[in-house]
Scaffold this motif. Sequence first.
Motif, PDB file in Angstrom:
ATOM      1  N   ILE A  33      -5.799  -0.290   4.500  1.00 25.16           N
ATOM      2  CA  ILE A  33      -4.449  -0.818   4.666  1.00 25.16           C
ATOM      3  C   ILE A  33      -3.500   0.364   4.550  1.00 25.16           C
ATOM      4  O   ILE A  33      -3.481   1.050   3.538  1.00 25.16           O
ATOM      5  CB  ILE A  33      -4.141  -1.878   3.596  1.00 25.16           C
ATOM      6  N   ARG A  34      -2.731   0.614   5.592  1.00 26.26           N
ATOM      7  CA  ARG A  34      -1.817   1.749   5.619  1.00 26.26           C
ATOM      8  C   ARG A  34      -0.380   1.257   5.709  1.00 26.26           C
ATOM      9  O   ARG A  34      -0.117   0.179   6.222  1.00 26.26           O
ATOM     10  CB  ARG A  34      -2.121   2.649   6.810  1.00 26.26           C
ATOM     11  N   GLY A  35       0.532   2.075   5.212  1.00 23.06           N
ATOM     12  CA  GLY A  35       1.930   1.697   5.275  1.00 23.06           C
ATOM     13  C   GLY A  35       2.826   2.782   4.726  1.00 23.06           C
ATOM     14  O   GLY A  35       2.396   3.914   4.493  1.00 23.06           O
ATOM     15  N   ALA A  36       4.090   2.411   4.508  1.00 23.00           N
ATOM     16  CA  ALA A  36       5.081   3.346   3.991  1.00 23.00           C
ATOM     17  C   ALA A  36       6.005   2.621   3.020  1.00 23.00           C
ATOM     18  O   ALA A  36       6.253   1.428   3.153  1.00 23.00           O
ATOM     19  CB  ALA A  36       5.891   3.945   5.127  1.00 23.00           C
ATOM     20  N   VAL A  37       6.497   3.386   2.058  1.00 24.97           N
ATOM     21  CA  VAL A  37       7.447   2.872   1.076  1.00 24.97           C
ATOM     22  C   VAL A  37       8.783   3.565   1.319  1.00 24.97           C
ATOM     23  O   VAL A  37       8.842   4.791   1.423  1.00 24.97           O
ATOM     24  CB  VAL A  37       6.959   3.151  -0.367  1.00 24.97           C
ATOM     25  N   THR A  38       9.847   2.776   1.450  1.00 22.33           N
ATOM     26  CA  THR A  38      11.201   3.312   1.627  1.00 22.33           C
ATOM     27  C   THR A  38      12.089   2.766   0.514  1.00 22.33           C
ATOM     28  O   THR A  38      11.716   1.822  -0.185  1.00 22.33           O
ATOM     29  CB  THR A  38      11.787   2.917   3.002  1.00 22.33           C
ATOM     30  N   LEU A  50       5.002   6.568  -7.989  1.00 26.12           N
ATOM     31  CA  LEU A  50       4.847   5.308  -7.277  1.00 26.12           C
ATOM     32  C   LEU A  50       3.471   4.737  -7.583  1.00 26.12           C
ATOM     33  O   LEU A  50       2.459   5.404  -7.376  1.00 26.12           O
ATOM     34  CB  LEU A  50       4.946   5.534  -5.768  1.00 26.12           C
ATOM     35  N   GLU A  51       3.435   3.530  -8.089  1.00 27.33           N
ATOM     36  CA  GLU A  51       2.173   2.826  -8.284  1.00 27.33           C
ATOM     37  C   GLU A  51       2.128   1.724  -7.231  1.00 27.33           C
ATOM     38  O   GLU A  51       3.003   0.858  -7.184  1.00 27.33           O
ATOM     39  CB  GLU A  51       2.075   2.222  -9.679  1.00 27.33           C
ATOM     40  N   ILE A  52       1.131   1.799  -6.354  1.00 25.10           N
ATOM     41  CA  ILE A  52       0.998   0.840  -5.262  1.00 25.10           C
ATOM     42  C   ILE A  52      -0.344   0.132  -5.437  1.00 25.10           C
ATOM     43  O   ILE A  52      -1.372   0.779  -5.594  1.00 25.10           O
ATOM     44  CB  ILE A  52       1.062   1.547  -3.894  1.00 25.10           C
ATOM     45  N   TYR A  53      -0.317  -1.202  -5.430  1.00 24.94           N
ATOM     46  CA  TYR A  53      -1.547  -1.959  -5.648  1.00 24.94           C
ATOM     47  C   TYR A  53      -1.517  -3.271  -4.875  1.00 24.94           C
ATOM     48  O   TYR A  53      -0.459  -3.761  -4.484  1.00 24.94           O
ATOM     49  CB  TYR A  53      -1.778  -2.218  -7.140  1.00 24.94           C
ATOM     50  N   LEU A  54      -2.716  -3.838  -4.659  1.00 28.91           N
ATOM     51  CA  LEU A  54      -2.856  -5.155  -4.051  1.00 28.91           C
ATOM     52  C   LEU A  54      -2.802  -6.198  -5.150  1.00 28.91           C
ATOM     53  O   LEU A  54      -3.384  -6.014  -6.219  1.00 28.91           O
ATOM     54  CB  LEU A  54      -4.188  -5.265  -3.311  1.00 28.91           C
ATOM     55  N   GLU A  55      -2.121  -7.299  -4.875  1.00 30.25           N
ATOM     56  CA  GLU A  55      -2.005  -8.376  -5.848  1.00 30.25           C
ATOM     57  C   GLU A  55      -2.211  -9.700  -5.139  1.00 30.25           C
ATOM     58  O   GLU A  55      -1.693  -9.906  -4.040  1.00 30.25           O
ATOM     59  CB  GLU A  55      -0.627  -8.342  -6.503  1.00 30.25           C
ATOM     60  N   ASP A  56      -2.972 -10.576  -5.748  1.00 33.49           N
ATOM     61  CA  ASP A  56      -3.197 -11.908  -5.199  1.00 33.49           C
ATOM     62  C   ASP A  56      -2.622 -12.938  -6.158  1.00 33.49           C
ATOM     63  O   ASP A  56      -3.224 -13.252  -7.174  1.00 33.49           O
ATOM     64  CB  ASP A  56      -4.692 -12.151  -4.991  1.00 33.49           C
ATOM     65  N   PRO A  57      -1.418 -13.467  -5.865  1.00 30.61           N
ATOM     66  CA  PRO A  57      -0.787 -14.430  -6.768  1.00 30.61           C
ATOM     67  C   PRO A  57      -1.566 -15.738  -6.905  1.00 30.61           C
ATOM     68  O   PRO A  57      -1.332 -16.496  -7.832  1.00 30.61           O
ATOM     69  CB  PRO A  57       0.578 -14.692  -6.153  1.00 30.61           C
ATOM     70  N   ALA A  58      -2.501 -16.002  -5.994  1.00 28.70           N
ATOM     71  CA  ALA A  58      -3.280 -17.235  -6.073  1.00 28.70           C
ATOM     72  C   ALA A  58      -4.285 -17.194  -7.219  1.00 28.70           C
ATOM     73  O   ALA A  58      -4.755 -18.235  -7.662  1.00 28.70           O
ATOM     74  CB  ALA A  58      -4.014 -17.476  -4.751  1.00 28.70           C
ATOM     75  N   ALA A  68      -7.452  -2.692  -5.968  1.00 28.72           N
ATOM     76  CA  ALA A  68      -7.178  -1.529  -5.117  1.00 28.72           C
ATOM     77  C   ALA A  68      -5.810  -0.921  -5.391  1.00 28.72           C
ATOM     78  O   ALA A  68      -4.810  -1.323  -4.821  1.00 28.72           O
ATOM     79  CB  ALA A  68      -7.293  -1.910  -3.653  1.00 28.72           C
ATOM     80  N   ALA A  69      -5.757   0.049  -6.259  1.00 31.76           N
ATOM     81  CA  ALA A  69      -4.493   0.686  -6.622  1.00 31.76           C
ATOM     82  C   ALA A  69      -4.523   2.171  -6.293  1.00 31.76           C
ATOM     83  O   ALA A  69      -5.580   2.792  -6.227  1.00 31.76           O
ATOM     84  CB  ALA A  69      -4.217   0.491  -8.104  1.00 31.76           C
ATOM     85  N   THR A  70      -3.330   2.722  -6.063  1.00 29.52           N
ATOM     86  CA  THR A  70      -3.182   4.157  -5.874  1.00 29.52           C
ATOM     87  C   THR A  70      -1.892   4.588  -6.554  1.00 29.52           C
ATOM     88  O   THR A  70      -0.977   3.793  -6.747  1.00 29.52           O
ATOM     89  CB  THR A  70      -3.182   4.545  -4.378  1.00 29.52           C
ATOM     90  N   ARG A  71      -1.823   5.855  -6.919  1.00 28.76           N
ATOM     91  CA  ARG A  71      -0.635   6.401  -7.585  1.00 28.76           C
ATOM     92  C   ARG A  71      -0.210   7.650  -6.836  1.00 28.76           C
ATOM     93  O   ARG A  71      -1.013   8.558  -6.633  1.00 28.76           O
ATOM     94  CB  ARG A  71      -0.960   6.712  -9.038  1.00 28.76           C
ATOM     95  N   ILE A  72       1.057   7.694  -6.428  1.00 24.03           N
ATOM     96  CA  ILE A  72       1.606   8.795  -5.641  1.00 24.03           C
ATOM     97  C   ILE A  72       2.848   9.319  -6.352  1.00 24.03           C
ATOM     98  O   ILE A  72       3.644   8.545  -6.876  1.00 24.03           O
ATOM     99  CB  ILE A  72       1.988   8.319  -4.220  1.00 24.03           C
ATOM    100  N   THR A  73       3.031  10.635  -6.344  1.00 22.23           N
ATOM    101  CA  THR A  73       4.216  11.239  -6.939  1.00 22.23           C
ATOM    102  C   THR A  73       5.263  11.460  -5.863  1.00 22.23           C
ATOM    103  O   THR A  73       4.986  12.052  -4.828  1.00 22.23           O
ATOM    104  CB  THR A  73       3.859  12.576  -7.612  1.00 22.23           C
ATOM    105  N   PHE A  83       1.217   5.674   2.375  1.00 25.86           N
ATOM    106  CA  PHE A  83       0.109   5.350   1.479  1.00 25.86           C
ATOM    107  C   PHE A  83      -1.029   4.706   2.257  1.00 25.86           C
ATOM    108  O   PHE A  83      -0.855   4.274   3.392  1.00 25.86           O
ATOM    109  CB  PHE A  83       0.560   4.413   0.350  1.00 25.86           C
ATOM    110  N   SER A  84      -2.179   4.658   1.612  1.00 23.53           N
ATOM    111  CA  SER A  84      -3.364   4.021   2.175  1.00 23.53           C
ATOM    112  C   SER A  84      -4.149   3.387   1.034  1.00 23.53           C
ATOM    113  O   SER A  84      -4.345   4.006  -0.005  1.00 23.53           O
ATOM    114  CB  SER A  84      -4.219   5.061   2.903  1.00 23.53           C
TER     115      SER A  84
END
Length: 133
Positions: A33-38, A50-58, A68-73, A83-84
Amino acid sequence: MKRMANRRTILLTAGVGAVAAAAGAVAAQPEDIRGAVTFEGGAAVPKGHLEIYLEDPAIRDNARRRSAATRITSDGASKAVAFSLSPPASPAASQTLRIVARLERADGWLMARGSAQVEAGSPVNIVLNAVMY
C-alpha cells in the motif's frame, strides 16, 4: 525406437518447473500500500516523527486493531512525505480498513493526525490536521 531422457533434459525440466513455481508464489503476494502524507492548507509537513499504521475499527480488541506500521522522520521542509506499507496477512481484509498517520514531536507530543480509507490498487493520500489541546 525410443530415446531415453538424458541428465541435461531432466535437470532443465526441473529448473523450469522450479522457476515457474517461484514466479507463481511471488505473483500471489499482494502489492504494498503506497501513498503520501500532506499537511492541511498545503503547508510543509512540520518537523517530527510520522507514525503510519493500518487500523481496522471493526476489530474490538485494541491489541489486534493495529497492524503493519512504519515510522518516518519529517525534516520540516517537505510538502509531502511518501510511505509504503505491507498489507495485512489475512486473506479477507475488512472493508473498514484505514490508514492512520500521527505526527509527533521529538518529546512525544502529538502535533497532527489524519486518516484515509484503504482502496485496493490505488495510492492513498492522507491530510494531517493540526491537533488542538
